[in-house]
Write a protein that holds these residues in place. Sequence first.
Motif, PDB file in Angstrom:
ATOM      1  N   THR A  80       1.067  -1.268   0.263  1.00  6.93           N
ATOM      2  CA  THR A  80       0.158   0.020  -0.172  1.00  6.93           C
ATOM      3  C   THR A  80       0.986   1.293  -0.065  1.00  6.93           C
ATOM      4  O   THR A  80       0.571   2.150  -0.688  1.00  6.93           O
ATOM      5  CB  THR A  80      -0.922  -0.014   1.424  1.00  6.93           C
ATOM      6  OG1 THR A  80      -1.564  -1.070   1.276  1.00  6.93           O
ATOM      7  CG2 THR A  80      -1.967   1.048   1.204  1.00  6.93           C
ATOM      8  N   SER A 130       4.028   1.494  -0.788  1.00  4.91           N
ATOM      9  CA  SER A 130       5.062   1.723  -2.057  1.00  4.91           C
ATOM     10  C   SER A 130       4.084   1.975  -3.332  1.00  4.91           C
ATOM     11  O   SER A 130       4.881   2.275  -4.218  1.00  4.91           O
ATOM     12  CB  SER A 130       5.997   0.618  -2.106  1.00  4.91           C
ATOM     13  OG  SER A 130       5.410  -0.645  -2.553  1.00  4.91           O
ATOM     14  N   LYS A 131       2.720   1.450  -3.280  1.00  3.11           N
ATOM     15  CA  LYS A 131       1.992   1.535  -4.560  1.00  3.11           C
ATOM     16  C   LYS A 131       2.253   0.474  -5.392  1.00  3.11           C
ATOM     17  O   LYS A 131       2.103   0.531  -6.546  1.00  3.11           O
ATOM     18  CB  LYS A 131       1.933   2.975  -4.982  1.00  3.11           C
ATOM     19  CG  LYS A 131       1.571   4.239  -4.141  1.00  3.11           C
ATOM     20  CD  LYS A 131       1.585   5.315  -5.042  1.00  3.11           C
ATOM     21  CE  LYS A 131       1.073   6.668  -4.061  1.00  3.11           C
ATOM     22  NZ  LYS A 131       2.173   7.351  -3.544  1.00  3.11           N
ATOM     23  N   HIS A 132       3.150  -0.701  -5.050  1.00  5.65           N
ATOM     24  CA  HIS A 132       3.360  -1.554  -5.895  1.00  5.65           C
ATOM     25  C   HIS A 132       3.436  -3.170  -5.152  1.00  5.65           C
ATOM     26  O   HIS A 132       3.708  -3.034  -3.884  1.00  5.65           O
ATOM     27  CB  HIS A 132       4.952  -1.334  -6.455  1.00  5.65           C
ATOM     28  CG  HIS A 132       5.186  -0.507  -7.384  1.00  5.65           C
ATOM     29  ND1 HIS A 132       4.682  -0.490  -8.738  1.00  5.65           N
ATOM     30  CD2 HIS A 132       5.677   0.910  -7.331  1.00  5.65           C
ATOM     31  CE1 HIS A 132       4.966   0.507  -9.222  1.00  5.65           C
ATOM     32  NE2 HIS A 132       5.489   1.379  -8.573  1.00  5.65           N
TER      33      HIS A 132
END
Length: 398
Positions: free
Chosen positions: A53, A55-57
């Motif tokens: 969540t 690191s968005k990856h």
Amino acid sequence: MLNGKHIILGITGSIAAYKAAMLCRLLVKEGAEVRVIMTPLAKQFITPLTMATLSKHPILVEFFNPENGEWNSHVSLGEWADMLLIAPATANTLAKMTTGIADNLLLTTYLSARSKVAVAPAMDLDMYAHITTQQNLATLKERGVAIIEPAAGELASGLVGKGRMAEPEDIVEQVKAIFAEGEKKKTLEGKRYIVTAGATIERIDPVRYITNHSTGKMGYAIAEELAKRGAEVKLISGRTTLPIPQGVERIDTLSAEDMYNAAVREWREADGAVMCAAVADYTPVTVADKKLKKSDDDMRIELRRTKDIAKELGANKEGRVLVGFALETDNEEANAQGKLVRKNLDFVVLNSLRDAGAGFRGDTNKITIIDHNGAEEHPLMSKREAAAVIVDKIETLK
Ligand code: C5P
């Protein structure tokens, strides 16, 4: 400052992994693109969902995705990264990094990474202070890994000491500093330098030789610093156990004569030279081809003078930069002044064996720079820092 930087955040199995969440958030806030690799044990300390969540990856842990067999390529990850930041780094991961063990995705990525690498150790105080951990950290540092020192304070075990991971804000500051260092202007781009370093070896017979205490550390640090600033560096080295610094070409030599020949040859094409080697002043007149046998009598070995490399380069200087060293035990400044003139040098770096922490073997040095305008004394510092001071001085010559 970190805008657009590609950072792989490696998380290992330490209680400090909870701080990786904040660290990741701060890096993203600074504009970095962050991919997280966790070791299998790290998942026990912080959930992949949290890190994904922030690191968005998706998080990477395994070599391949068990559901669809998709390969997580450590090679392309290594190429993608501008920095591999391992925080927290356990004693176990640090040990594996020094020996090349590659039994998880983070370690294979480390071995493939061409980027800068930084580690923020986190462990109990005794583990941190253990000679094994300290030696591993020293090895990694020597290989160019940036060590983000742990802080002293209360540890998860309840003990108090050095070992807790640096705070996320401090890690971010150090990450910025590492990038800033790397982006320093390549002020010596296009310049060719030679550096002599280490001790020479003068053979007596097939078994014995004459040498001295030089380890080559100072010369290697100078070669590395010159290369960092963009110079093309040829390091003419006597025997040492040091690894070849990044971006440097090493020419191995043994005797003073070998070193002389290599230096004179390379000087033709060079823009400057730093003569850091501890060259033997005398060599046996003859080298026995069989081991010399002992008898009850005393023995004499006849020695002849070797050629002075620095002096030879100084005699053919033609406006180029030439730096020498002087290791003295007495009458230091006057001796160094003498060398400056005799060898036609631009400046002499003086070390006195009378100063604690200066000279052979250690990682520190206390230097005084002597040129035609006088003497500049510097405080005790690491040989790397001393190398930066010396190269700064070289840059002022132009
Ligand atoms: O005269 P002395 O040996 O003390 O001078 C030291 C300086 O000269 C150092 O820079 C050393 O590398 C250089 N030198 C040399 N060749 C020699 C002796 C010293 O290049 N044969």
